[in-house]
Design a protein around this motif. Structure first.
Motif, PDB file in Angstrom:
ATOM      1  N   ALA A 180      49.851  18.387   2.439  1.00 31.26           N
ATOM      2  CA  ALA A 180      49.881  17.778   3.464  1.00 31.26           C
ATOM      3  C   ALA A 180      50.433  17.703   4.609  1.00 31.26           C
ATOM      4  CB  ALA A 180      50.160  15.994   3.033  1.00 31.26           C
ATOM      5  N   TYR A 248      60.043  19.396 -10.343  1.00 37.85           N
ATOM      6  CA  TYR A 248      58.917  21.276  -9.727  1.00 37.85           C
ATOM      7  C   TYR A 248      60.110  22.010  -8.394  1.00 37.85           C
ATOM      8  CZ  TYR A 248      55.256  23.196  -6.809  1.00 37.85           C
ATOM      9  OH  TYR A 248      54.740  24.073  -6.382  1.00 37.85           O
ATOM     10  N   LEU A 252      62.131  24.600  -7.515  1.00 37.95           N
ATOM     11  CA  LEU A 252      61.237  25.680  -5.613  1.00 37.95           C
ATOM     12  C   LEU A 252      62.075  26.195  -4.911  1.00 37.95           C
ATOM     13  CD1 LEU A 252      58.329  23.403  -4.235  1.00 37.95           C
ATOM     14  CD2 LEU A 252      58.514  25.698  -5.235  1.00 37.95           C
TER      15      LEU A 252
ATOM     16  N   ASP B 646      50.338  32.336  -7.096  1.00 37.07           N
ATOM     17  CA  ASP B 646      51.454  32.775  -7.279  1.00 37.07           C
ATOM     18  C   ASP B 646      52.594  32.176  -8.499  1.00 37.07           C
ATOM     19  OD1 ASP B 646      54.771  32.779  -6.929  1.00 37.07           O
ATOM     20  OD2 ASP B 646      54.350  32.451  -4.755  1.00 37.07           O
ATOM     21  N   GLU B 648      55.480  32.048  -9.425  1.00 35.07           N
ATOM     22  CA  GLU B 648      56.666  31.206  -9.767  1.00 35.07           C
ATOM     23  C   GLU B 648      55.941  29.720  -8.798  1.00 35.07           C
ATOM     24  OE1 GLU B 648      59.552  34.775  -8.469  1.00 35.07           O
ATOM     25  OE2 GLU B 648      58.523  34.140  -7.031  1.00 35.07           O
ATOM     26  N   THR B 649      55.447  29.868  -7.739  1.00 35.01           N
ATOM     27  CA  THR B 649      55.347  28.678  -6.942  1.00 35.01           C
ATOM     28  C   THR B 649      53.715  27.274  -7.734  1.00 35.01           C
ATOM     29  OG1 THR B 649      53.864  29.189  -5.335  1.00 35.01           O
ATOM     30  CG2 THR B 649      56.462  29.391  -5.037  1.00 35.01           C
ATOM     31  N   GLY B 650      53.378  28.244  -8.230  1.00 37.41           N
ATOM     32  CA  GLY B 650      51.739  27.859  -8.355  1.00 37.41           C
ATOM     33  C   GLY B 650      50.660  27.472  -7.003  1.00 37.41           C
ATOM     34  N   VAL B 651      51.212  28.579  -5.876  1.00 36.24           N
ATOM     35  CA  VAL B 651      50.197  27.982  -4.897  1.00 36.24           C
ATOM     36  C   VAL B 651      49.161  28.999  -4.830  1.00 36.24           C
ATOM     37  CG1 VAL B 651      50.759  29.004  -2.134  1.00 36.24           C
ATOM     38  CG2 VAL B 651      52.605  27.886  -3.454  1.00 36.24           C
ATOM     39  N   CYS B 709      46.600  15.075   2.235  1.00 42.23           N
ATOM     40  CA  CYS B 709      45.839  16.417   2.293  1.00 42.23           C
ATOM     41  C   CYS B 709      44.507  16.859   2.465  1.00 42.23           C
ATOM     42  CB  CYS B 709      46.388  17.514   1.100  1.00 42.23           C
ATOM     43  SG  CYS B 709      47.008  18.965   1.617  1.00 42.23           S
ATOM     44  N   ARG B 712      42.910  22.517   6.080  1.00 47.71           N
ATOM     45  CA  ARG B 712      43.159  23.154   7.099  1.00 47.71           C
ATOM     46  C   ARG B 712      42.731  24.691   7.546  1.00 47.71           C
ATOM     47  NH1 ARG B 712      48.234  20.232   6.675  1.00 47.71           N
ATOM     48  NH2 ARG B 712      48.657  19.292   8.238  1.00 47.71           N
ATOM     49  N   ASP B 714      43.805  27.449   8.028  1.00 46.57           N
ATOM     50  CA  ASP B 714      44.306  28.700   6.726  1.00 46.57           C
ATOM     51  C   ASP B 714      44.594  28.088   5.139  1.00 46.57           C
ATOM     52  OD1 ASP B 714      46.344  26.573   6.223  1.00 46.57           O
ATOM     53  OD2 ASP B 714      48.241  27.486   7.380  1.00 46.57           O
ATOM     54  N   ASP B 715      43.945  27.404   5.085  1.00 52.42           N
ATOM     55  CA  ASP B 715      43.379  26.659   3.114  1.00 52.42           C
ATOM     56  C   ASP B 715      42.187  27.478   3.093  1.00 52.42           C
ATOM     57  OD1 ASP B 715      45.966  24.764   2.830  1.00 52.42           O
ATOM     58  OD2 ASP B 715      44.531  23.627   4.053  1.00 52.42           O
ATOM     59  N   PRO B 769      49.376  22.926  -5.770  1.00 51.38           N
ATOM     60  CA  PRO B 769      50.431  24.049  -6.369  1.00 51.38           C
ATOM     61  C   PRO B 769      51.704  23.272  -7.324  1.00 51.38           C
ATOM     62  CG  PRO B 769      50.926  23.689  -3.561  1.00 51.38           C
ATOM     63  CD  PRO B 769      49.820  23.073  -4.220  1.00 51.38           C
ATOM     64  N   GLN B 770      51.766  21.910  -7.066  1.00 50.25           N
ATOM     65  CA  GLN B 770      52.180  21.892  -8.693  1.00 50.25           C
ATOM     66  C   GLN B 770      52.092  21.372  -9.688  1.00 50.25           C
ATOM     67  OE1 GLN B 770      55.298  17.572  -9.642  1.00 50.25           O
ATOM     68  NE2 GLN B 770      54.360  17.423  -8.589  1.00 50.25           N
ATOM     69  N   TRP B 773      51.569  25.050 -11.260  1.00 46.72           N
ATOM     70  CA  TRP B 773      52.613  25.432 -11.287  1.00 46.72           C
ATOM     71  C   TRP B 773      52.650  24.889 -12.973  1.00 46.72           C
ATOM     72  CZ3 TRP B 773      57.284  22.918 -12.952  1.00 46.72           C
ATOM     73  CH2 TRP B 773      58.327  24.010 -13.337  1.00 46.72           C
ATOM     74  N   ARG B 774      52.871  23.332 -13.044  1.00 44.09           N
ATOM     75  CA  ARG B 774      52.680  22.712 -14.690  1.00 44.09           C
ATOM     76  C   ARG B 774      51.959  23.442 -15.618  1.00 44.09           C
ATOM     77  NH1 ARG B 774      56.285  19.515 -14.592  1.00 44.09           N
ATOM     78  NH2 ARG B 774      57.025  18.649 -12.244  1.00 44.09           N
TER      79      ARG B 774
END
Ligand SMILES: Cc1cc2nc3c(=O)[nH]c(=O)nc-3n(C[C@H](O)[C@H](O)[C@H](O)COP(=O)(O)OP(=O)(O)OC[C@H]3O[C@@H](n4cnc5c(N)ncnc54)[C@H](O)[C@@H]3O)c2cc1C
Lengths: 265, 786
Positions: A180, A248, A252, B646, B648-651, B709, B712, B714-715, B769-770, B773-774
């Motif tokens: 965000a 988390y 990271l 990804d 590793e990060t959930g992105v 959020c 944007r 770039d999303d 992402p979180q 990732w979870r």
């Protein structure tokens, strides 16, 4: 916004005098943090002392490997500076990743460091590189400067004049932006000088920026991304919020540390 | 005609918007103007013990500090919900009282308790802070399940257990039997996340009371100014309709949130009479987060039964919908007739039963938000379909195809009659455009880069063209949902279209002009679209539910039919020909097959000169029409998302997004694409980014863009769009509507793609992402345990 009186002194002495005289004065730099706070009625200084008219506070120079950045230097100036790019590219890269172009062209290094937002980027570089925060009264080592979330050891009326970054061999910064706000949810700054490595983590700590001893030890022994894997990263003392809880964030820290190292190792 | 139907005409209105010449409500400045600032509850649930306004009243510039007792004392009525829904036992819905300014109780953080009117905005805000409110805090309930729990805090006296209604649709016994006999049953719990609407322009009002005329004018950010006037007059007793003019000038987005009449507009009108000053209020973004009606916020459990071949036998759904602290204008209709009636999706399902309970909580009222009910239905059905395909080991597209409705009209068990469609055709187009065949190779290539690639489908259908008045009336709607238009041909041949639709980003000034250009052969620059002012335009119903094409333009067509008939009579008379031989072509009115013709503007002039009109004809050339649709319209399509995660990060990156839509006739492809782009962006927002979150005390944690959020650039990926057109048989232009499709079809495609990528089907929106990732960690856990 509550009514306030605006001053724009041209010397450090005049600024200091106004700060001393006013009932409740605040230093104004880029205003990107201070002004929104005032608009939301969360701060109500009687006087604003805009330090951007003080020529001595602005600019970037390098001398014998030490990089000095004046307090009112904007993030954009740092990110575009050839001097910074050659002395410490990670710092230019960090500055170029702060906020958006509007923020970068107005926000300043002094304001960012003085504010010590737990999610700000600069504190990671200041602590990671072992910089010195120079004020109109004294020199303060990075270790001593940051004093918990949104807190520093700056005294009333004390003005940061510059930040001095010592030379290092290699440095890398990897930031995981909050989806965000795009502030750092976790940002890891890694700096190697000779055999010693410093690792500073921003965005994650309940008390703001901190050094990670485990990562420092592992990377001092073996400066490679693989070295990070063996390090235990505790979630104790890490922030939990809407966007990421402590576990988390701990994950990271590991991933960003690896990426910061692999970018330069 | 180069400007006509199907032309990619640039938007006429954009010049003023992008050069800063638009005129929004906050740009209105009138004589004698004062400003309002609201004193708002900082507690989610409390009794107002004392309100001390003395300090505020003494402050500089303060004209008045007004409270709820004065407001109700002046006869200002409570805010209402306009669609009556009965529970399945026949009892009416439990609507709690909502006064524009609270009197004894506050029920959400942001509930207004008083208003300060002052000379400047800054003075009003300072004084509002000086109003001292003493509260007695009460226990708070925030989440949907908590609202129904035993012993939950009671929010409205007349809604025991916080239950607003307990409603059902479909045949429960038949559905239970069908599912009991299924060879496979898919069961899921599905949550539809809560959203803040975030139009670019915040809400604003300027209220002007003219004592000499005893007349009120309200400039306001409304999607439906006539409905606002009607409700302000009939229910809130602000002024009789003929003494109240409502103007919605340029409006910067609404997404539903500007349909409703809020406490602030009512209060400003009343305060302008009370103080003798014009009163302006403009929300700031922080205020918008805690006062604009939120969207969605459902939890459901669903069961879908299949036979051995994968054919759906039955669908059973149990939904609880969170309405917040009060019932907003359309709230009751959203999880009932705008949601449960779409649970058949694009599929032939003989048995459906849905039970819906609506509940109060101590949160901002919840109402329609882009898609309104249909995104919730689509998300549920399309998550179920993808999950069922995975469980049965079938290709998800194939499972959909097996169940697609093939014949039209098709009556669903949830009271909709789909008029037309080509669901296989949509799927073919989407699969081809998305190169589904090449997915396996792309997945392998991504894996080599350490990324998890996944693909997900969504075959959405929605009901637009809202709505046949008699039908919605029989279901409880408090209004008809027709639309009106007037077509005025001026003596010089230029045309004004007065429409009851309201443009707040949709581009009506362009598309409405295009259908006139098509019909009369005049350039769109010679057409002016007039809307948004109750003094200028006849009563109309406004814009929401993707209705302005299918309903609003149909009214214009009806009025143009009448104009055309008169034009032909005048031309036949002047050119001494038979009316049947007259054609309108290329800006001329001709006798077919001859060289006899009149220029378009000559007919206009003849009508107004009236020197030589047919016997008995009235002068002038202006016709009005009301159009009441005979059915909803049913835009449908297939969306395919491809993502890379990804691990590793959930992105999650959306690497490819394909939309194949069937909107019926398209007037301006560029504008339609823009609507789809924006809709997909909002759909991505819901699926991955946006979440309105309260803490257990009822404080909104996501109350600014630091935490809420928004998507944007770039999303978002570059979209691949395609169209498959079946013309709507029920309206003159064959249109279905395109305004909400993107927001409806996108979320399940995204979540289906992410869950495919990570190999865990248990993933809630927003897939931050979180969260992703979870879900990856959870999927790994059983492996690690082995
Ligand atoms: C939209 C947005 C996005 C942002 N994104 C990021 C981001 O991604 N990462 C990030 O790190 N930051 C981000 N920021 C913060 C930005 O970097 C700010 O500019 C910075 O934190 C404050 O700098 P400033 O010059 O604006 O300080 P100001 O707002 O003027 O001041 C901040 C505080 O520091 C004090 N102060 C200022 N200068 C001095 C000085 N020389 N000596 C002593 N005290 C001083 C002030 O009195 C005040 O208390 C963002 C800000 C915005 C608005």
């Amino acid at each position: 916004m509550y009514p306030t009186t605006y001053h724009k002194p041209e010397t450090l002495e005049a600024a200091s005098a106004t700060l001393g005289d006013a009932e409740e004065a605040k230093i104004l730099a880029g205003g990107h943090t201070l002004l929104p706070t005032m608009k939301n009625h969360l701060a109500a200084p009687t006087d604003l002392v805009d330090i951007r008219g003080i020529a001595a506070l602005n600019g970037i120079s390098e001398d014998g490997g030490t990089l000095t950045i004046g307090a009112t230097t904007t993030h954009a100036e740092v990110s575009n500076s050839p001097v910074v790019a050659s002395a410490c590219p990670a710092l230019a890269c960090l500055a170029g990743g702060i906020g958006d172009p509007a923020v970068r062209h107005v926000g300043t290094i002094g304001g960012s460091v003085a504010n010590n937002d737990p999610a700000a980027d600069y504190p990671a570089a200041v602590l990671g590189l072992g910089a010195t925060v120079v004020t109109n009264r004294r020199d303060i080592a990075a270790e001593d400067f940051f004093d918990g979330m949104f807190a520093t050891v700056l005294e009333e009326g004390e003005i940061i004049t510059s930040v001095r970054f010592p030379k290092c061999d290699l440095a890398g910064y990897s930031k995981f932006p909050n989806p965000a706000s795009r502030y750092a949810m976790v940002g890891v700054f890694v700096a190697k000088s000779g055999g010693s490595v410093r690792v500073a983590v921003t965005g994650a700590g309940e008390d703001g920026v901190f050094r990670h001893e485990g990562l420092e030890a592992a990377l001092s022994a073996n400066f490679s991304p693989d070295a990070v894997d063996g390090v235990a990263i505790s979630s104790d003392g890490l922030l939990s919020d809407l966007h990421g809880d402590a576990d988390y964030r701990a994950n990271l820290i590991r991933v960003m540390a690896k990426r910061a190292v692999s970018a330069v190792a | 005609m180069s400007d006509g139907i199907g032309a990619r005409v640039k938007r006429k209105e954009d010049k003023r918007f992008i050069t800063g010449k638009g005129k929004y409500t906050d740009d209105i400045r009138v004589d004698n103007q004062a400003y309002a600032a609201f004193v708002r509850s900082t507690h989610a649930h409390a009794r107002v013990v004392n309100l001390d306004t003395s300090a505020a009243e003494a402050m500089d510039g303060v004209i008045a500090v007004l409270n709820g007792h004065q407001l109700t004392g002046d006869g200002i009525g409570n805010i209402i919900c306009g669609w009556a829904i009965n529970s399945k036992d026949g009892s009416p819905m439990n609507m709690g009282a909502w006064s524009a300014l609270a009197t004894e109780m506050v029920r959400y953080v942001g509930d207004a308790v008083a208003v300060v009117i002052a000379d400047t905005q800054a003075q009003a805000r300072l004084a509002a802070e000086a109003v001292e409110v003493e509260y007695e805090e009460l226990p708070v309930v925030v989440t949907t399940p908590d609202a129904l729990a035993d012993g939950a805090p009671q929010i409205h006296e007349n809604a025991p257990g916080n239950l607003i209604y307990d409603w059902e649709i479909g045949d429960q016994a038949a559905t239970d039997t069908a599912i009991a006999g299924a060879s496979h049953v898919t069961e899921m719990e599905i949550t539809n996340n809560r959203l803040s609407p975030n139009p670019m322009e915040p809400r604003s009002a300027v209220a002007i009371y003219d004592e000499g005329e005893d007349h009120y004018t309200l400039y306001t950010t409304s999607q439906n100014p006539h409905v606002a006037r009607l409700v302000l007059s009939a229910f809130y007793n602000v002024a009789p309709e003929h003494k109240l003019r409502v103007i919605a000038p340029d409006v910067g987005g609404g997404f539903g949130s500007k349909i409703y009449i809020y406490p602030e507009e009512i209060t400003c009108l009343w305060a302008s009479m009370k103080t003798g000053r014009s009163v302006k209020w403009t929300s700031d973004r922080s205020e918008a987060f805690i006062t604009d009606a939120h969207g969605r916020d459902h939890i459901s459990t669903a069961k879908m039964g299949f036979d051995a071949a994968g054919r759906i036998l039955g669908l059973k759904v149990d939904t609880i919908a969170n309405f917040g602290a009060y019932m907003s204008l359309f709230s009751s209709a959203v999880p009932t007739y705008l949601y449960a009636t779409l649970l058949s999706g694009q599929y032939n399902i003989s048995n459906i039963h849905a039970n819906v309970r609506a509940v109060y909580t101590n949160t901002v009222p919840v109402d329609a938000y882009r898609g309104a009910g249909r995104p919730e239905a689509c998300y549920l059905v399309e998550r179920m379909m993808e999950t069922a395909a995975r469980e049965m080991g079938m290709d998800p597209a194939e499972l959909r195809r097996i169940n697609f409705i093939q014949e039209f009209p098709h009556e669903t068990p949830v009271i909709m009659t789909y008029d037309t469609g080509d669901f296989d055709g949509n799927m073919d187009k989407a699969q081809a455009a998305a190169d589904v065949a090449g997915f396996a190779a792309r997945k392998a290539e991504a894996a080599a880069r350490g990324k998890l690639r996944g693909i997900g489908y969504s075959a959405y259908i929605e009901a637009c063209g809202i709505a046949p008045s008699a039908a919605v009336g029989s279901l409880g709607a408090g209004v008809g949902l027709w639309e009106s238009a007037e077509v005025r041909v001026n003596p010089v041949g230029t045309v004004e279209i007065l429409t009851g639709s309201h443009s707040h980003g949709q581009g009506h000034e362009t598309t409405f002009a295009q259908i006139v250009a098509e019909r009369f052969g005049i350039p769109i620059d010679n057409v002016q679209v007039v809307h948004g002012d109750t003094d200028k335009v006849q009563f109309g119903m406004g814009t929401y539910g993707s209705r302005s094409g299918a309903v609003g333009m149909s009214a214009i067509v009806k009025a143009m039919d009448k104009v055309e008939a008169k034009v032909k009579k005048i031309a036949a008379h002047t050119l001494e020909a038979s009316e049947d031989d007259i054609v309108i072509e290329g800006g001329e009115v001709k006798v077919a097959g001859t060289d006899k013709s009149m220029a378009w503007h000559e007919v206009g002039l003849a009508a107004y000169l009236a020197h030589n009109l047919p016997e008995g004809m009235e002068p002038g050339l202006k016709e009005g029409a009301f159009y009441d649709p005979v059915n909803f319209t049913f835009p449908a399509g297939v969306y395919i998302a491809e993502v890379e995660v990804d691990p590793e990060t959930g992105v999650t990156d959306i690497v490819q997004f394909t939309a194949a839509d069937d909107f019926g006739t398209i007037i301006n492809p560029m504008i339609v694409e823009g609507q789809v782009h924006g809709g997909i962006a909002q759909g991505v927002g819901q699926a991955m980014l946006e979440h309105a979150v309260y803490d257990e005390d009822g404080q909104l944690l996501s109350g600014s863009y630091m935490d809420y959020c928004m998507p944007r650039a770039d999303d978002l990926p570059s979209y691949t769009l395609d169209h498959n057109t079946t013309v709507c048989p029920n309206n003159p232009l064959g249109m279905k509507g395109c305004g909400e499709a993107g927001a409806i079809g996108t979320p399940p495609a995204i979540i289906n793609a992410i869950t495919d990528a990570i190999g865990n089907n248990d993933l809630a929106m927003p897939a931050t992402p979180q969260t992703v990732w979870r879900a990856i960690q959870a999927a790994k856990a059983p492996l690690a345990a082995e």
